[in-house]
Design an enzyme around this catalytic site. Structure first.
Site, PDB file in Angstrom:
ATOM      1  N   TYR A  55      51.556  -9.715  83.138  1.00  0.00           N
ATOM      2  CA  TYR A  55      51.626 -11.137  82.781  1.00  0.00           C
ATOM      3  C   TYR A  55      53.028 -11.560  82.431  1.00  0.00           C
ATOM      4  O   TYR A  55      53.807 -10.757  81.945  1.00  0.00           O
ATOM      5  CB  TYR A  55      50.693 -11.431  81.599  1.00  0.00           C
ATOM      6  CG  TYR A  55      49.223 -11.302  81.918  1.00  0.00           C
ATOM      7  CD1 TYR A  55      48.762 -11.156  83.225  1.00  0.00           C
ATOM      8  CD2 TYR A  55      48.274 -11.317  80.898  1.00  0.00           C
ATOM      9  CE1 TYR A  55      47.404 -11.020  83.497  1.00  0.00           C
ATOM     10  CE2 TYR A  55      46.922 -11.193  81.165  1.00  0.00           C
ATOM     11  CZ  TYR A  55      46.495 -11.038  82.466  1.00  0.00           C
ATOM     12  OH  TYR A  55      45.161 -10.915  82.729  1.00  0.00           O
ATOM     13  N   LEU A 243      36.277 -26.259  85.475  1.00  0.00           N
ATOM     14  CA  LEU A 243      35.004 -26.691  84.887  1.00  0.00           C
ATOM     15  C   LEU A 243      35.165 -27.766  83.806  1.00  0.00           C
ATOM     16  O   LEU A 243      34.176 -28.305  83.326  1.00  0.00           O
ATOM     17  CB  LEU A 243      34.236 -25.468  84.358  1.00  0.00           C
ATOM     18  CG  LEU A 243      33.591 -24.630  85.473  1.00  0.00           C
ATOM     19  CD1 LEU A 243      33.252 -23.218  84.990  1.00  0.00           C
ATOM     20  CD2 LEU A 243      32.344 -25.326  86.016  1.00  0.00           C
TER      21      LEU A 243
HETATM   22  N1  LIG Z   1      41.445  -9.112  84.361  1.00  0.00           N
HETATM   23  C1  LIG Z   1      41.823 -10.058  85.176  1.00  0.00           C
HETATM   24  O1  LIG Z   1      42.022  -9.851  86.382  1.00  0.00           O
HETATM   25  C2  LIG Z   1      42.044 -11.450  84.632  1.00  0.00           C
HETATM   26  C3  LIG Z   1      42.170 -12.540  85.508  1.00  0.00           C
HETATM   27  C4  LIG Z   1      42.340 -13.803  84.957  1.00  0.00           C
HETATM   28  C5  LIG Z   1      42.388 -13.957  83.578  1.00  0.00           C
HETATM   29  N2  LIG Z   1      42.295 -12.866  82.744  1.00  0.00           N
HETATM   30  C6  LIG Z   1      42.348 -13.003  81.259  1.00  0.00           C
HETATM   31  O2  LIG Z   1      41.506 -14.070  80.859  1.00  0.00           O
HETATM   32  C7  LIG Z   1      42.255 -15.074  80.183  1.00  0.00           C
HETATM   33  C8  LIG Z   1      41.656 -16.420  80.477  1.00  0.00           C
HETATM   34  O3  LIG Z   1      41.666 -16.664  81.882  1.00  0.00           O
HETATM   35  P1  LIG Z   1      41.968 -18.111  82.423  1.00  0.00           P
HETATM   36  O4  LIG Z   1      43.230 -18.612  81.829  1.00  0.00           O
HETATM   37  O5  LIG Z   1      41.843 -18.058  83.903  1.00  0.00           O
HETATM   38  O6  LIG Z   1      40.741 -18.915  81.757  1.00  0.00           O
HETATM   39  P2  LIG Z   1      40.105 -20.322  82.119  1.00  0.00           P
HETATM   40  O7  LIG Z   1      39.379 -20.741  80.886  1.00  0.00           O
HETATM   41  O8  LIG Z   1      39.327 -20.267  83.363  1.00  0.00           O
HETATM   42  O9  LIG Z   1      41.354 -21.284  82.378  1.00  0.00           O
HETATM   43  C9  LIG Z   1      42.216 -21.596  81.327  1.00  0.00           C
HETATM   44  C10 LIG Z   1      43.114 -22.752  81.748  1.00  0.00           C
HETATM   45  O10 LIG Z   1      42.331 -23.928  81.909  1.00  0.00           O
HETATM   46  C11 LIG Z   1      42.989 -25.057  81.335  1.00  0.00           C
HETATM   47  N3  LIG Z   1      42.177 -25.444  80.156  1.00  0.00           N
HETATM   48  C12 LIG Z   1      41.821 -24.663  79.113  1.00  0.00           C
HETATM   49  N4  LIG Z   1      41.059 -25.337  78.249  1.00  0.00           N
HETATM   50  C13 LIG Z   1      40.915 -26.563  78.748  1.00  0.00           C
HETATM   51  C14 LIG Z   1      40.206 -27.695  78.283  1.00  0.00           C
HETATM   52  N5  LIG Z   1      39.513 -27.667  77.140  1.00  0.00           N
HETATM   53  N6  LIG Z   1      40.255 -28.837  79.041  1.00  0.00           N
HETATM   54  C15 LIG Z   1      40.956 -28.859  80.195  1.00  0.00           C
HETATM   55  N7  LIG Z   1      41.653 -27.800  80.688  1.00  0.00           N
HETATM   56  C16 LIG Z   1      41.620 -26.649  79.963  1.00  0.00           C
HETATM   57  C17 LIG Z   1      44.373 -24.555  80.920  1.00  0.00           C
HETATM   58  O11 LIG Z   1      45.277 -24.647  82.024  1.00  0.00           O
HETATM   59  P3  LIG Z   1      46.099 -25.974  82.358  1.00  0.00           P
HETATM   60  O12 LIG Z   1      46.501 -26.611  81.065  1.00  0.00           O
HETATM   61  O13 LIG Z   1      47.233 -25.478  83.172  1.00  0.00           O
HETATM   62  O14 LIG Z   1      45.171 -26.839  83.131  1.00  0.00           O
HETATM   63  C18 LIG Z   1      44.130 -23.075  80.678  1.00  0.00           C
HETATM   64  O15 LIG Z   1      45.285 -22.285  80.805  1.00  0.00           O
HETATM   65  C19 LIG Z   1      43.703 -14.855  80.655  1.00  0.00           C
HETATM   66  O16 LIG Z   1      44.668 -15.359  79.783  1.00  0.00           O
HETATM   67  C20 LIG Z   1      43.747 -13.353  80.739  1.00  0.00           C
HETATM   68  O17 LIG Z   1      43.934 -12.808  79.437  1.00  0.00           O
HETATM   69  C21 LIG Z   1      42.104 -11.634  83.270  1.00  0.00           C
END
Ligand SMILES: NC(=O)c1ccc[n+]([C@@H]2O[C@H](COP(=O)([O-])OP(=O)(O)OC[C@H]3O[C@@H](n4cnc5c(N)ncnc54)[C@H](OP(=O)(O)O)[C@@H]3O)[C@@H](O)[C@H]2O)c1
Length: 348
Positions: A55, A243
């Site tokens: 990351y 979502l």
């Molecule tokens: N193991 C793996 O391969 C893998 C893969 C992916 C993630 N992860 C882990 O999982 C964590 C979470 O994944 P993710 O960031 O993809 O989660 P997610 O919940 O699907 O997306 C989070 C993103 O959505 C937007 N967001 C968040 N809350 C919001 C809200 N209330 N209203 C509107 N937009 C909102 C923000 O981006 P914007 O502000 O840019 O819109 C935020 O960075 C990562 O940080 C990482 O630690 C692991």
């Protein structure tokens, strides 16, 4: 708001049901942002932080390791290493990281030991609580692939060998427990059987995608999670923010992930748009915020250990943590199941 806690597999650790994701730190978020998020998360009762050597995302040579570095400076500043359960990951086999270990990272001894030692330096600690394999060494279903394609002549590091290395790291005290990510039922069961046969550490968790647009974990892994106590650490619970509904009708809000990085197409194709629209309308009909409904659904799953949230603003962070207080009514759950039946796993 009252945080909830769950055991991490069969370990002696108890983790908050909301885990703080970190993969925007060093790209969309600065070091002060990261520290502010960490402070607020701890205040809200979160004790579980997920990161990775790779990351921030999208990964590149210039930013590689920055996220762990920011966590390290925060741990040093606060002096609270013993108050947090820290999970990180070693990068799996790939040819997409020319800057990483001769451009050929894989899950052999040299790679895992080097990756861990470098992570520990950046994190300014001498142990990680949960060391995860970011993705399998072999070709299988992950990162959006559902149709398994067998490659009989594939050369991989055998699971027993990877496990031996992890066992040595646990013995050395640098790693407390081990976990998998982007794994399948076959992979998870092979790790568990191999651990039993060789007297090596047992996998404590599976970090896979899980959200309203991708419930594929329920097909095979939910049973494994229950029977083997390898609970889900659900990543991308909002489908990269999709979502929340903010990308509907072609909208691309300023500074948002899918606006900045249009190479991420996993959650935005037509069927995923249709399902998202239906989930957003369902939330609105019941007076719920669509993002909070999506998170509350993930939080409510029996096979879940922790939901890994991601946020780029403090407002998002607070809203997402508050999902822990939302209990979805039977009507909402039925509405979700109806949409799921019409469009199961549109964005695996
Ligand atoms: N193991 C793996 O391969 C893998 C893969 C992916 C993630 N992860 C882990 O999982 C964590 C979470 O994944 P993710 O960031 O993809 O989660 P997610 O919940 O699907 O997306 C989070 C993103 O959505 C937007 N967001 C968040 N809350 C919001 C809200 N209330 N209203 C509107 N937009 C909102 C923000 O981006 P914007 O502000 O840019 O819109 C935020 O960075 C990562 O940080 C990482 O630690 C692991």
């Amino acid at each position: 708001m009252a945080m909830k806690y769950k055991p991490l597999g069969r370990t002696d650790l108890t983790v908050s049901q909301i885990c703080l994701g970190t993969m925007t730190w060093g790209e969309q978020n600065t070091e002060p942002d990261a520290h502010e998020q960490l402070d607020a998360a701890i205040d809200a009762g979160i004790n579980f932080i997920d990161t990775a050597e790779m990351y921030p995302v999208p990964p590149c040579a210039q930013t590689y390791g920055l996220t762990e570095t920011y966590i390290g400076t925060w741990l040093a500043k606060r002096g609270n290493r013993d108050k947090v359960i820290l999970a990180t990951k070693v990068t799996g086999r790939s040819g997409s990281f020319p800057y990483l270990r001769d451009g050929k990272p894989c899950l052999d001894r040299r790679n895992i030991e080097t990756a861990l030692n470098d992570s520990l330096k950046r994190l300014q600690t001498d142990y990680v609580d949960l060391y995860q394999l970011h993705w399998p060494d072999r070709n299988t279903n992950f990162f959006g692939q559902l149709g398994y394609q067998h490659k009989a002549d594939e050369v991989t590091v055998p699971i027993a060998e990877t496990l031996q290395v992890l066992g040595d790291l646990v013995k050395s005290g640098k790693v407390r427990h081990i976990g998998l990510s982007n794994e399948t039922p076959w992979g998870t069961m092979t790790f568990l059987c191999s651990a039993e046969q060789q007297g090596l550490p047992r996998v404590a968790s599976i970090q896979n995608p899980y959200n309203l647009l991708n419930r594929s974990f329920e097909v095979g892994l939910a049973e494994v999670a229950h029977r083997e106590d390898t609970g889900l650490l659900a990543y991308s619970p909002l489908g990269f923010g999709m979502l929340s509904g903010k990308y509907l009708h072609g909208a691309r809000p300023h500074g948002a992930r899918l606006t900045l990085f249009d190479r991420f197409t996993r959650y935005t194709h037509n069927i995923a748009q249709w399902a998202t629209q239906a989930y957003v309308e369902l939330a609105e009909k019941h007076g719920l915020d669509p993002a909070q409904m999506a998170l509350a659904f993930v939080n409510s799953r029996s096979f879940l250990t922790s939901t890994i949230i991601g946020a780029t603003s403090m407002e998002q962070l607070h809203d997402n943590i508050k999902s822990i207080d939302i209990e979805l009514s039977a009507d909402v759950i039925e509405g979700i199941e109806n949409i799921h039946r019409q469009s199961p796993n549109p964005a695996p």
